[in-house]
Design a protein around this motif. Structure first.
Motif, PDB file in Angstrom:
ATOM      1  N   GLU A 166     -13.692 -26.847  41.710  1.00 18.71           N
ATOM      2  CA  GLU A 166     -12.622 -26.070  41.092  1.00 18.71           C
ATOM      3  C   GLU A 166     -11.313 -26.160  41.871  1.00 18.71           C
ATOM      4  O   GLU A 166     -10.322 -25.554  41.469  1.00 18.71           O
ATOM      5  N   LEU A 167     -11.294 -26.917  42.968  1.00 22.30           N
ATOM      6  CA  LEU A 167     -10.096 -27.000  43.800  1.00 22.30           C
ATOM      7  C   LEU A 167      -9.152 -28.093  43.318  1.00 22.30           C
ATOM      8  O   LEU A 167      -9.590 -29.142  42.841  1.00 22.30           O
ATOM      9  N   PRO A 168      -7.843 -27.894  43.481  1.00 21.32           N
ATOM     10  CA  PRO A 168      -6.899 -28.987  43.214  1.00 21.32           C
ATOM     11  C   PRO A 168      -7.064 -30.067  44.265  1.00 21.32           C
ATOM     12  O   PRO A 168      -7.510 -29.798  45.387  1.00 21.32           O
ATOM     13  N   PRO A 169      -6.716 -31.303  43.935  1.00 20.50           N
ATOM     14  CA  PRO A 169      -6.947 -32.427  44.858  1.00 20.50           C
ATOM     15  C   PRO A 169      -6.348 -32.224  46.236  1.00 20.50           C
ATOM     16  O   PRO A 169      -6.937 -32.647  47.234  1.00 20.50           O
ATOM     17  N   GLU A 170      -5.193 -31.558  46.334  1.00 26.50           N
ATOM     18  CA  GLU A 170      -4.542 -31.428  47.634  1.00 26.50           C
ATOM     19  C   GLU A 170      -5.308 -30.521  48.604  1.00 26.50           C
ATOM     20  O   GLU A 170      -5.068 -30.565  49.811  1.00 26.50           O
ATOM     21  N   ARG A 171      -6.232 -29.724  48.096  1.00 27.42           N
ATOM     22  CA  ARG A 171      -7.008 -28.853  48.988  1.00 27.42           C
ATOM     23  C   ARG A 171      -8.312 -29.492  49.460  1.00 27.42           C
ATOM     24  O   ARG A 171      -8.979 -28.967  50.349  1.00 27.42           O
ATOM     25  N   LEU A 172      -8.690 -30.606  48.866  1.00 26.34           N
ATOM     26  CA  LEU A 172      -9.972 -31.221  49.203  1.00 26.34           C
ATOM     27  C   LEU A 172      -9.976 -31.812  50.612  1.00 26.34           C
ATOM     28  O   LEU A 172     -10.952 -31.661  51.356  1.00 26.34           O
ATOM     29  N   GLU A 173      -8.921 -32.491  50.960  1.00 24.34           N
ATOM     30  CA  GLU A 173      -8.864 -33.133  52.276  1.00 24.34           C
ATOM     31  C   GLU A 173      -9.004 -32.109  53.415  1.00 24.34           C
ATOM     32  O   GLU A 173      -9.822 -32.307  54.323  1.00 24.34           O
ATOM     33  N   PRO A 174      -8.251 -30.994  53.404  1.00 19.95           N
ATOM     34  CA  PRO A 174      -8.436 -30.008  54.480  1.00 19.95           C
ATOM     35  C   PRO A 174      -9.824 -29.388  54.495  1.00 19.95           C
ATOM     36  O   PRO A 174     -10.395 -29.148  55.571  1.00 19.95           O
ATOM     37  N   GLU A 175     -10.384 -29.123  53.312  1.00 28.26           N
ATOM     38  CA  GLU A 175     -11.688 -28.458  53.261  1.00 28.26           C
ATOM     39  C   GLU A 175     -12.828 -29.375  53.701  1.00 28.26           C
ATOM     40  O   GLU A 175     -13.837 -28.900  54.235  1.00 28.26           O
ATOM     41  N   ILE A 176     -12.681 -30.664  53.470  1.00 27.82           N
ATOM     42  CA  ILE A 176     -13.771 -31.602  53.791  1.00 27.82           C
ATOM     43  C   ILE A 176     -13.495 -32.341  55.094  1.00 27.82           C
ATOM     44  O   ILE A 176     -14.161 -32.116  56.110  1.00 27.82           O
ATOM     45  N   ALA A 177     -12.486 -33.193  55.093  1.00 29.73           N
ATOM     46  CA  ALA A 177     -12.177 -33.985  56.286  1.00 29.73           C
ATOM     47  C   ALA A 177     -11.608 -33.111  57.399  1.00 29.73           C
ATOM     48  O   ALA A 177     -11.925 -33.301  58.578  1.00 29.73           O
ATOM     49  N   GLY A 178     -10.757 -32.146  57.026  1.00 32.26           N
ATOM     50  CA  GLY A 178     -10.187 -31.261  58.032  1.00 32.26           C
ATOM     51  C   GLY A 178     -11.251 -30.426  58.724  1.00 32.26           C
ATOM     52  O   GLY A 178     -11.209 -30.239  59.946  1.00 32.26           O
ATOM     53  N   ALA A 179     -12.210 -29.910  57.949  1.00 37.80           N
ATOM     54  CA  ALA A 179     -13.300 -29.111  58.539  1.00 37.80           C
ATOM     55  C   ALA A 179     -14.159 -29.972  59.469  1.00 37.80           C
ATOM     56  O   ALA A 179     -14.597 -29.505  60.522  1.00 37.80           O
ATOM     57  N   LYS A 180     -14.388 -31.204  59.076  1.00 36.97           N
ATOM     58  CA  LYS A 180     -15.151 -32.124  59.935  1.00 36.97           C
ATOM     59  C   LYS A 180     -14.461 -32.280  61.293  1.00 36.97           C
ATOM     60  O   LYS A 180     -15.112 -32.166  62.345  1.00 36.97           O
ATOM     61  N   ARG A 181     -13.157 -32.521  61.278  1.00 32.66           N
ATOM     62  CA  ARG A 181     -12.428 -32.692  62.542  1.00 32.66           C
ATOM     63  C   ARG A 181     -12.473 -31.417  63.383  1.00 32.66           C
ATOM     64  O   ARG A 181     -12.641 -31.480  64.609  1.00 32.66           O
ATOM     65  N   ARG A 182     -12.320 -30.275  62.745  1.00 34.86           N
ATOM     66  CA  ARG A 182     -12.350 -29.008  63.473  1.00 34.86           C
ATOM     67  C   ARG A 182     -13.700 -28.776  64.143  1.00 34.86           C
ATOM     68  O   ARG A 182     -13.768 -28.349  65.306  1.00 34.86           O
ATOM     69  N   LEU A 183     -14.770 -29.046  63.421  1.00 35.06           N
ATOM     70  CA  LEU A 183     -16.112 -28.859  63.990  1.00 35.06           C
ATOM     71  C   LEU A 183     -16.354 -29.833  65.136  1.00 35.06           C
ATOM     72  O   LEU A 183     -16.938 -29.462  66.163  1.00 35.06           O
ATOM     73  N   GLU A 184     -15.932 -31.059  64.960  1.00 35.23           N
ATOM     74  CA  GLU A 184     -16.129 -32.056  66.012  1.00 35.23           C
ATOM     75  C   GLU A 184     -15.380 -31.662  67.285  1.00 35.23           C
ATOM     76  O   GLU A 184     -15.909 -31.782  68.401  1.00 35.23           O
ATOM     77  N   GLU A 185     -14.161 -31.179  67.124  1.00 35.53           N
ATOM     78  CA  GLU A 185     -13.379 -30.779  68.295  1.00 35.53           C
ATOM     79  C   GLU A 185     -13.950 -29.526  68.954  1.00 35.53           C
ATOM     80  O   GLU A 185     -14.017 -29.426  70.182  1.00 35.53           O
ATOM     81  N   SER A 186     -14.393 -28.570  68.149  1.00 33.14           N
ATOM     82  CA  SER A 186     -14.896 -27.315  68.690  1.00 33.14           C
ATOM     83  C   SER A 186     -16.229 -27.481  69.390  1.00 33.14           C
ATOM     84  O   SER A 186     -16.483 -26.858  70.432  1.00 33.14           O
ATOM     85  N   LEU A 187     -17.101 -28.332  68.822  1.00 31.91           N
ATOM     86  CA  LEU A 187     -18.468 -28.466  69.331  1.00 31.91           C
ATOM     87  C   LEU A 187     -18.676 -29.724  70.162  1.00 31.91           C
ATOM     88  O   LEU A 187     -19.757 -29.924  70.720  1.00 31.91           O
ATOM     89  N   SER A 188     -17.670 -30.588  70.225  1.00 34.41           N
ATOM     90  CA  SER A 188     -17.748 -31.847  70.989  1.00 34.41           C
ATOM     91  C   SER A 188     -18.916 -32.718  70.544  1.00 34.41           C
ATOM     92  O   SER A 188     -19.676 -33.248  71.357  1.00 34.41           O
ATOM     93  N   ILE A 189     -19.062 -32.846  69.221  1.00 29.75           N
ATOM     94  CA  ILE A 189     -20.109 -33.695  68.647  1.00 29.75           C
ATOM     95  C   ILE A 189     -19.511 -34.485  67.488  1.00 29.75           C
ATOM     96  O   ILE A 189     -18.417 -34.180  67.008  1.00 29.75           O
ATOM     97  N   ASP A 190     -20.251 -35.510  67.035  1.00 28.56           N
ATOM     98  CA  ASP A 190     -19.880 -36.233  65.827  1.00 28.56           C
ATOM     99  C   ASP A 190     -20.548 -35.574  64.631  1.00 28.56           C
ATOM    100  O   ASP A 190     -21.734 -35.215  64.683  1.00 28.56           O
ATOM    101  N   ILE A 191     -19.805 -35.412  63.550  1.00 28.56           N
ATOM    102  CA  ILE A 191     -20.324 -34.822  62.315  1.00 28.56           C
ATOM    103  C   ILE A 191     -20.324 -35.895  61.235  1.00 28.56           C
ATOM    104  O   ILE A 191     -19.263 -36.440  60.900  1.00 28.56           O
ATOM    105  N   ASP A 192     -21.500 -36.221  60.690  1.00 31.29           N
ATOM    106  CA  ASP A 192     -21.547 -37.255  59.648  1.00 31.29           C
ATOM    107  C   ASP A 192     -22.323 -36.804  58.408  1.00 31.29           C
ATOM    108  O   ASP A 192     -22.590 -37.609  57.524  1.00 31.29           O
ATOM    109  N   ARG A 193     -22.662 -35.491  58.332  1.00 32.21           N
ATOM    110  CA  ARG A 193     -23.415 -34.976  57.189  1.00 32.21           C
ATOM    111  C   ARG A 193     -22.626 -33.842  56.545  1.00 32.21           C
ATOM    112  O   ARG A 193     -22.030 -33.021  57.235  1.00 32.21           O
TER     113      ARG A 193
END
Length: 270
Positions: A166-193
């Protein structure tokens, strides 16, 4: 943007009908006769925490004992490989604290792997709650500890747990790719799932997941079989928190055949 899955009143009626089919299939032993070799991914949420789809830890022990004697319990990527014994992968959504308290000791007890999908906002903000419910999430320290646990893999469950379809296209990148980067930086791990909240997705959302993650899990595990043709960004799952007789039926190849036939006859994608 075209939505690929939206639950309607008609779809809800079909799901109720499916439970009747599952009841008949299980108690007629059709499911047992047709377990087959098609792999499955099970979806859980809360285990003994009192949150969404909650059930007691002893039920999880019962499930794992049943699965371990009949199938091969594997890490999520291995469920996409065919051949040999039927494989089952365990996944847990939302990153509730009961995963740390109740699930991890059971995984260690039976030496089986699982993936837990966490919400980036919940890691960054202790006061975060989606759906205005007072959920209790694992904090950063607990997740950092789990990152060193051989049996646990941490995955991305978006930034704020929205319905991606239900999200507009411009919100998808922050919710998906942006969240991945945030988790990787916070937890110092690679996220691929990745896991789609509510099982909601669009073509655009799936494209972002394909570009940024190795695997994405969705819904429809009752009716869509995992096969060599399965899109790794849209791996179907079965709800493991359903009544156990229903889970047994949904794990069978008979359920997939019946569900696929219903889809063709009714034209439903619920």
């Amino acid at each position: 943007m075209r939505k690929l899955n939206t639950l309607t009143d008609f779809d809800s009626a079909l799901l109720r009908g499916w439970r009747l089919v599952a009841f008949a299939g299980h108690y007629s032993r059709l499911g047992t006769l047709g377990l087959g070799r098609t792999n499955r991914v099970l979806r859980y949420h809360s285990v003994g925490g009192g949150f969404y789809d909650d059930f007691p830890p002893d039920r999880l022990r019962h499930d794992i004992e049943y699965l371990d004697t009949r199938f091969e319990i594997v890490d999520l990527p291995e469920a996409l490989s065919t051949g040999g014994a039927k494989r089952i992968a365990l996944t847990f959504d939302d990153g509730y604290r009961d995963f740390y308290r109740n699930v991890v000791p059971i995984l260690r007890e039976y030496d089986v792997p699982a993936t837990v999908f966490v919400i980036a906002d919940a890691v960054d903000d202790p006061s975060f709650d989606h759906n205005d419910d007072e959920y209790e999430y694992m904090d950063r320290e607990e997740l950092v500890e789990l990152a060193d646990e051989d049996l646990v893999t941490i995955g991305n469950h978006t930034g704020s747990h929205p319905r991606l379809g239900e999200l507009p296209p411009e919100r998808l990148e922050p919710e998906i790719a942006g969240a991945k980067r945030r988790l990787e930086e916070s937890l110092s791990i690679d996220i691929d799932r990745f896991c789609y909240p509510y099982g909601s997705y669009s073509e655009e959302a799936a494209d972002v997941v394909r570009r940024t993650h190795d695997i994405g899990v969705a819904g429809r595990g009752r009716r869509d079989a995992i096969s060599p043709d399965t899109d790794p960004a849209l791996v179907p799952r079965v709800n493991g928190a359903n009544p156990f007789w229903e889970v047994q039926w949904d794990l069978s190849d008979s359920a997939t055949r019946v569900g696929s036939a219903c889809d063709r006859f009714i034209g439903s994608r619920a």
